[in-house]
Scaffold this active site. Sequence first.
Site, PDB file in Angstrom:
ATOM      1  N   ARG A 268      -4.694   9.975   3.351  1.00  0.00           N
ATOM      2  CA  ARG A 268      -3.537  10.747   3.806  1.00  0.00           C
ATOM      3  C   ARG A 268      -2.577  10.995   2.630  1.00  0.00           C
ATOM      4  NH1 ARG A 268      -1.172  14.217   7.356  1.00  0.00           N
ATOM      5  NH2 ARG A 268       1.063  13.903   7.347  1.00  0.00           N
TER       6      ARG A 268
ATOM      7  N   ASP B 218       3.866   0.929  12.083  1.00  0.00           N
ATOM      8  CA  ASP B 218       2.676   0.250  11.569  1.00  0.00           C
ATOM      9  C   ASP B 218       2.554  -1.185  12.088  1.00  0.00           C
ATOM     10  OD1 ASP B 218       2.089   2.533  10.208  1.00  0.00           O
ATOM     11  OD2 ASP B 218       2.392   1.714   8.199  1.00  0.00           O
TER      12      ASP B 218
ATOM     13  N   LYS C 144       0.842  -1.208   0.000  1.00  0.00           N
ATOM     14  CA  LYS C 144       0.000   0.000   0.000  1.00  0.00           C
ATOM     15  C   LYS C 144       0.872   1.252   0.000  1.00  0.00           C
ATOM     16  CE  LYS C 144      -2.296   1.958   3.987  1.00  0.00           C
ATOM     17  NZ  LYS C 144      -1.568   3.164   4.025  1.00  0.00           N
ATOM     18  N   ASN C 145       1.838   1.299   0.902  1.00  0.00           N
ATOM     19  CA  ASN C 145       2.607   2.534   1.044  1.00  0.00           C
ATOM     20  C   ASN C 145       3.603   2.745  -0.092  1.00  0.00           C
ATOM     21  OD1 ASN C 145       1.165   3.027   3.313  1.00  0.00           O
ATOM     22  ND2 ASN C 145       2.828   2.664   4.776  1.00  0.00           N
TER      23      ASN C 145
ATOM     24  N   ARG D 157      -8.946  -0.514   3.723  1.00  0.00           N
ATOM     25  CA  ARG D 157      -7.987   0.486   3.215  1.00  0.00           C
ATOM     26  C   ARG D 157      -6.646  -0.142   2.848  1.00  0.00           C
ATOM     27  NH1 ARG D 157      -6.322   4.522   6.952  1.00  0.00           N
ATOM     28  NH2 ARG D 157      -4.981   4.889   5.175  1.00  0.00           N
TER      29      ARG D 157
ATOM     30  N   ASP E 284       4.177  20.471   8.090  1.00  0.00           N
ATOM     31  CA  ASP E 284       5.183  21.539   8.082  1.00  0.00           C
ATOM     32  C   ASP E 284       6.462  21.142   7.334  1.00  0.00           C
ATOM     33  OD1 ASP E 284       5.299  19.723  10.303  1.00  0.00           O
ATOM     34  OD2 ASP E 284       6.902  20.937  11.157  1.00  0.00           O
TER      35      ASP E 284
ATOM     36  N   CYS F  64      -5.730   7.662   8.440  1.00  0.00           N
ATOM     37  CA  CYS F  64      -5.928   7.284   9.843  1.00  0.00           C
ATOM     38  C   CYS F  64      -5.671   8.461  10.764  1.00  0.00           C
ATOM     39  CB  CYS F  64      -4.964   6.154  10.223  1.00  0.00           C
ATOM     40  SG  CYS F  64      -5.431   4.572   9.555  1.00  0.00           S
TER      41      CYS F  64
ATOM     42  N   VAL G  45       6.868   7.433  16.955  1.00  0.00           N
ATOM     43  CA  VAL G  45       6.609   8.068  15.651  1.00  0.00           C
ATOM     44  C   VAL G  45       5.323   8.899  15.675  1.00  0.00           C
ATOM     45  CG1 VAL G  45       6.271   7.686  13.176  1.00  0.00           C
ATOM     46  CG2 VAL G  45       7.845   6.222  14.460  1.00  0.00           C
TER      47      VAL G  45
ATOM     48  N   ARG H 172      -1.243  15.327  12.542  1.00  0.00           N
ATOM     49  CA  ARG H 172      -0.366  14.886  11.443  1.00  0.00           C
ATOM     50  C   ARG H 172      -0.036  16.111  10.606  1.00  0.00           C
ATOM     51  NH1 ARG H 172      -2.118   8.979   9.227  1.00  0.00           N
ATOM     52  NH2 ARG H 172      -0.032   9.035   8.382  1.00  0.00           N
ATOM     53  N   PRO H 173       0.905  16.928  11.116  1.00  0.00           N
ATOM     54  CA  PRO H 173       1.208  18.181  10.441  1.00  0.00           C
ATOM     55  C   PRO H 173       1.914  17.962   9.105  1.00  0.00           C
ATOM     56  CG  PRO H 173       2.700  17.835  12.294  1.00  0.00           C
ATOM     57  CD  PRO H 173       1.746  16.694  12.286  1.00  0.00           C
TER      58      PRO H 173
HETATM   59  C1  UD1 Z   1       3.820   7.048   6.249  1.00  0.00           C
HETATM   60  C2  UD1 Z   1       2.986   5.798   6.051  1.00  0.00           C
HETATM   61  C3  UD1 Z   1       2.444   5.313   7.379  1.00  0.00           C
HETATM   62  C4  UD1 Z   1       3.585   5.102   8.352  1.00  0.00           C
HETATM   63  C5  UD1 Z   1       4.449   6.357   8.446  1.00  0.00           C
HETATM   64  C6  UD1 Z   1       5.704   6.166   9.302  1.00  0.00           C
HETATM   65  C7  UD1 Z   1       2.030   6.091   3.840  1.00  0.00           C
HETATM   66  C8  UD1 Z   1       0.805   6.336   3.007  1.00  0.00           C
HETATM   67  N1  UD1 Z   1       1.867   6.120   5.179  1.00  0.00           N
HETATM   68  O1  UD1 Z   1       2.957   8.056   6.777  1.00  0.00           O
HETATM   69  O2  UD1 Z   1       1.767   4.074   7.158  1.00  0.00           O
HETATM   70  O3  UD1 Z   1       3.046   4.830   9.632  1.00  0.00           O
HETATM   71  O4  UD1 Z   1       4.887   6.754   7.133  1.00  0.00           O
HETATM   72  O5  UD1 Z   1       6.457   5.104   8.828  1.00  0.00           O
HETATM   73  O6  UD1 Z   1       3.101   5.840   3.325  1.00  0.00           O
HETATM   74  N2  UD1 Z   1       5.541  14.879  10.721  1.00  0.00           N
HETATM   75  C9  UD1 Z   1       5.675  16.214  11.041  1.00  0.00           C
HETATM   76  N3  UD1 Z   1       5.610  17.127  10.039  1.00  0.00           N
HETATM   77  C10 UD1 Z   1       5.427  16.768   8.723  1.00  0.00           C
HETATM   78  C11 UD1 Z   1       5.306  15.390   8.415  1.00  0.00           C
HETATM   79  C12 UD1 Z   1       5.360  14.456   9.423  1.00  0.00           C
HETATM   80  O7  UD1 Z   1       5.849  16.563  12.205  1.00  0.00           O
HETATM   81  O8  UD1 Z   1       5.387  17.658   7.865  1.00  0.00           O
HETATM   82  C13 UD1 Z   1       5.572  13.871  11.803  1.00  0.00           C
HETATM   83  C14 UD1 Z   1       4.239  13.096  11.884  1.00  0.00           C
HETATM   84  O9  UD1 Z   1       3.283  13.827  12.622  1.00  0.00           O
HETATM   85  C15 UD1 Z   1       4.670  11.828  12.576  1.00  0.00           C
HETATM   86  C16 UD1 Z   1       6.085  11.603  11.999  1.00  0.00           C
HETATM   87  O10 UD1 Z   1       6.509  12.854  11.491  1.00  0.00           O
HETATM   88  O11 UD1 Z   1       4.745  12.030  13.956  1.00  0.00           O
HETATM   89  C17 UD1 Z   1       6.145  10.551  10.908  1.00  0.00           C
HETATM   90  O12 UD1 Z   1       5.325  10.951   9.830  1.00  0.00           O
HETATM   91  P1  UD1 Z   1       5.627  10.544   8.314  1.00  0.00           P
HETATM   92  O13 UD1 Z   1       6.906   9.788   8.240  1.00  0.00           O
HETATM   93  O14 UD1 Z   1       5.476  11.772   7.484  1.00  0.00           O
HETATM   94  O15 UD1 Z   1       4.427   9.559   8.018  1.00  0.00           O
HETATM   95  P2  UD1 Z   1       3.437   9.573   6.793  1.00  0.00           P
HETATM   96  O16 UD1 Z   1       4.184   9.850   5.536  1.00  0.00           O
HETATM   97  O17 UD1 Z   1       2.236  10.376   7.132  1.00  0.00           O
END
Ligand code: UD1
Length: 413
Positions: A92, A302, A22-23, A394, A124, A116, A324, A121-122
């Site tokens: 997402r 995950d 999926k990812n 999903r 930034d 989810c 995480v 889930r910022p």
């Molecule tokens: C992806 C995966 C998800 C997995 C996660 C971590 C997909 C579709 N989803 O989610 O299944 O659990 O990686 O391996 O591939 N963060 C910030 N600012 C940002 C972006 C992220 O603070 O701009 C924080 C998030 O809130 C979280 C952490 O970074 O605490 C990890 O997020 P991220 O690695 O971005 O996960 P996703 O890409 O959303």
Amino acid sequence: METLTILGGQPLRGTLAVQGSKNAVLPILAAAAAIPGRFALTNFPPIRDGIVTRELLEGLGVRTFLRGDCLRLDSTGPVGSAPDPKLAGRLRSSVLFLGALLARNGKAAIPLPGGCVLGARPLDLHLTALEALGVCVRCEPGRLVCAGRPRGGTVLLRYPSVGATENLMLAALGAAGPVCILGAAREPEIRDLADFLTACGARIRGAGTACLRIEPAPLHGAAHRVLPDRMEAATWLCAAAATGGSLTLTGLRPDHLRPVLKTLSRAGCRITEQSGRLTLCAGPLRAAGPVVTGPYPAFPTDAQAPVMAALLRAAGSTVFEETVFEARFRHVPALRALGADIETAGQLARVRGVKSLHGARIAATDLRGAAAMVIAALAAEGETTLSQAWHLDRGYGDFVERLQSLGAEVHSA
Ligand code: UD1
């Protein structure tokens, strides 16, 4: 799938072929909108996030054709810059269309993404890095609007966000010069995206390391086989471990699953690998902590909920630390309702093994949390009713049929 009824107590036995990831497939689908061309993706997983992304692509003008597990895409015509808000709001990963459509059209308007709920889930990291590449970012109520072709340059991520790394890789496809991402995520899915983009003509170095470099290059369509899903594999292994069963998985990459395999081995499962096949035989389980989640190659967040579910009856105490996501113990109340002994404090959870679990009426909260609830219910005595089971659709294709093929007594309504 609204409700699942699970009659626990059957050890899972059999063989399963792992589906496409999926990812990995979601960013690859976004990439197909970024590059004008014709694509063939094999090992395309039959999951709802894939179906919704396909609809979203169709809405943008990308033609898609599915036959068996091969999805063909044709993005040679004009592609829109504003994905449908209803569809984008369900995913997402729709945020990845920001980078993809910037690369394609020099502008993108993306509704705030869904997926989810795992705490805040910022975005930034995505937006600051795009701005550092000269993109103009505007946050409007309910949507993000970006404009301007990225210029080349170096961006530094203070945290190796998977989504931010993918978004930057996609935006870099349309950049005026080389883009270097320092502090990049190293997940196997990033590498799979890089492999796909390389097949499309992209010049990428350092995929799978913290320093990724993408140079401008002419791009075209390509064929690609989607990476096997390490989280789906982890889920089936945990279900076999929890029920005292034995399971063989084919078509997986065990090297992408090391921390999970290590934990299950420490818990007393016998795991053997032979030419692309992995077999797990569960024995009496013992505690196997601490399990500390983190960015790859650390223990994957995950897999935290499924592994917790596998260890509910393990002798002793296992401590989990979630580093995480801030709200990733949402499955715990449901596991407690099934008889689990779990104490939480902030980002820590302690599981004390219980002698037995029992059926209950519970509700799914998120994708992997729902998988954990099913695993616990399979190990419990009696009947469990899981409502809001649609969360599972999903990320797991043919979930009920695959469980039934392993001897589980599961029915959906
Ligand atoms: C992806 C995966 C998800 C997995 C996660 C971590 C997909 C579709 N989803 O989610 O299944 O659990 O990686 O391996 O591939 N963060 C910030 N600012 C940002 C972006 C992220 O603070 O701009 C924080 C998030 O809130 C979280 C952490 O970074 O605490 C990890 O997020 P991220 O690695 O971005 O996960 P996703 O890409 O959303």
